[in-house]
Design an enzyme around this catalytic site. Structure first.
Site: not given
Ligand code: FBP
Length: 552
Positions: A81, A145, A176, A202-203, A205
């Site tokens: 993300g 992803r 991951d 990165k994230t 979250d």
């Molecule tokens: P990452 O862990 O890859 O940084 O993603 C964070 C995030 O924004 C989460 O908060 C959310 O659940 C998810 O990505 C949504 O991903 P997508 O837009 O691919 O459905």
């Protein structure tokens, strides 16, 4: 293309670097510590990571540098993300490589890890990176992803990296993706290849953190963006006095985002998934907690309020967790059979014969829209896509039902009108705050130092983040140090441990000590928009979570 005034101004912003990196590269050196161990399951991990287990921690310092001066070729991947600051990691890496030797080359793999597997890349030039400095988004090369999992994928990654003459691959991603970086580093070395692999945390979250990684980048900007929006809604609620706003916040599993936003905006209720799990709360008990605040506020004629809901909540409610696990297993085990049933009523009929009695009962009490969302496709890691489940609407429906019951027995006399919101995508591509702009640039530059020092299987780390950037401590942490073994898809796998909200940690304790007041009174705080220019106390402050975690 027309460019906004802020974007133009941000191009001119010079990110701050830690003091020990703000000198000629010849004066940067790495101080290596002693051998390290993984956080758990050391024997299994030592066997799985024969070539990369137990490496020492590296700390950047000044002295007679021994980094290579030859031109280097690196490839960079943005994975998962979006998170504000990704472009600055690339800018820091690019500038580091060019400072090390102007003949160095950086490739950007397109669309995430699949770009490496399929050899889709562009050269990152000064002109290209110049268009993205200090801007949000991952659009310079895109993200994806794709998980590198099969032997064929590992071989394809090595083939591309070798063909392009790479010295190193830098993977910018979450837990991951950095697990993938560790596996790739081990695989490359095991195959006799000198190609190095370096990760970057990165994230939005905020769940990739530990003793060595104080924060994942993007969290700072994302929570400040959401807090601005929540503060605006709180002010609207106080002005109109007629709505309860239920706001779901991104964060997948961990509730770090919701918790930080609560500390910044002081809503009436903020649910914390980790607490729900620890107390074993059912959905009805959660609804009772929300209703308690609504009833108390109604006594003072305050028929308005704000409730924050972490995105991953339902996966932490024990009864829902059981249901989701059963659904995951069925969807994996009967993929074709269940996939062929397209009609929801027929899907429920099929589930009638396959779910346990309790889970079926629960599934049938859920609004059909939520049932449909629970049956939607899983992500490439087999997870429910929690961002697509409208927990905020589910809670509103259940609260309405509960309040109607309370009305019947005269335990509630207020008016309840609710609005649902979901904040996630609004914050993932914002212009990085000064903190994220500086932090990301430093992470990218540090990745260059690790590459030029010949390290592999490391994650770029910048510590002491509550101090001014000048005093930050850059270095590298061996990825295996952050790993343990966990059950994934039925088998035990090496993974970087996800950091959930710690109920004994300072941020949660601060929240728990104050929330009683917020539930009844109107204590809202309005953080306002992220400021990029102005005094440091307005523009350069880290999050409350980071400050509280580091004794602030
Ligand atoms: P990452 O862990 O890859 O940084 O993603 C964070 C995030 O924004 C989460 O908060 C959310 O659940 C998810 O990505 C949504 O991903 P997508 O837009 O691919 O459905």
């Amino acid at each position: 293309m027309e460019i906004s005034a802020l974007q133009n101004a941000r191009y001119a912003y010079t990110p701050k670097l830690p003091g020990c990196l703000s000198c000629p590269v010849e004066e940067i050196t790495l101080k290596m510590g002693g051998p390290t161990e993984a956080i758990a399951d050391q024997n299994e991990l030592r066997t799985l990571f024969k070539h990369s287990y137990g490496k020492p921690i590296a700390l950047c310092t000044n002295g007679k540098g021994d980094m290579t001066k030859r031109p280097l070729t690196a490839g960079v991947i943005l994975s998962g993300g979006q998170a504000p600051g990704g472009h600055n990691v690339i800018a820091g890496l690019y500038d580091g490589l060019k400072r090390g030797n102007p003949g160095s080359t950086l490739y950007g793999f397109l669309g995430g890890p699949s770009g490496l597997l399929e050899d889709q890349a562009v050269e990152i030039t000064g002109e290209l990176v110049g268009q993205y400095r200090n801007t949000g988004g991952f659009d310079i090369i895109g993200s994806g992803r794709t998980k590198i999992a099969t032997p064929e994928q590992f071989a394809a990654a090595l083939e591309t990296a070798t063909k392009r003459g790479l010295d190193a691959v830098v993977i910018i991603g979450g837990d991951d993706s950095n697990t993938n970086a560790a596996l790739l580093a081990e695989y490359f070395t095991g195959q006799g290849s000198p190609i190095q692999v370096i990760g970057c945390p990165k994230t939005i979250d905020g769940d990739l953190k530990n003793e060595y990684i104080e924060a994942s980048f993007g969290f700072d900007t994302a929570v400040k963006t959401y807090s601005e929006l929540i503060g605006n809604i709180e002010r609207d609620a106080t002005s109109a006095k007629k709505y309860w706003h239920f706001i779901k916040l991104m964060g997948r599993s961990a509730s770090h985002i919701a918790l930080e936003c609560a500390l910044q905006t002081q809503p009436n209720v903020c649910l914390i998934s980790e607490e729900v799990e620890a107390k074993g709360l059912s959905l009805s008990q959660i609804v009772e907690e929300i209703c308690a605040s609504i009833v108390k506020r109604a006594e003072d004629k305050n028929n308005f309020g704000v409730v924050l809901v972490p995105e991953g909540l339902i996966e932490f409610v024990p009864e829902m967790k059981k249901l989701i696990k059963e659904l995951n297993d069925l969807m994996a085990g009967y993929a074709d059979e269940l996939g062929a049933i397209t009609n929801f009523i027929d899907q429920v009929y099929w589930l009638d014969q396959h779910l346990s009695y309790e889970s079926l009962d629960l599934f049938k009490t859920l609004p059909p829209a939520i049932g449909r969302q629970l049956l939607a496709d899983r992500d490439p890691h087999g997870n429910v896509q929690v961002s697509r489940i409208e927990t905020e609407r589910l809670l509103i429906e259940m609260v309405e039902t509960k309040l109607a019951e309370l009305k019947k027995i005269n335990a509630y006399t207020g008016k309840f009108s609710a609005l649902a919101h979901f904040f996630g995508y609004e914050g993932r591509c914002a212009f990085p705050s000064n903190f994220d702009a500086d932090y990301c640039y430093s992470l990218g530059f540090t990745a260059f130092v690790l590459i030029a020092s010949g390290l592999t299987g490391y994650i770029s780390s910048v510590k002491n983040l509550v101090a001014p950037a000048e005093q930050w401590l850059p270095g590298g942490i061996p990825l295996t140090m952050m790993m343990n073994m966990e059950k994934r898809h039925g088998s035990s796998k090496p993974v970087i441990k996800k950091a959930l909200v710690e109920l004994a940690g300072a941020p949660f304790k601060e929240f728990a000590a104050r929330r009683g007041n917020w539930a009844k009174q109107t204590c809202y705080q309005f953080p306002g928009a992220i400021q990029y220019y102005g005094p440091p106390e307005v523009c350069d402050q880290p999050t409350k979570t980071l400050k509280l975690e580091h004794g602030g």
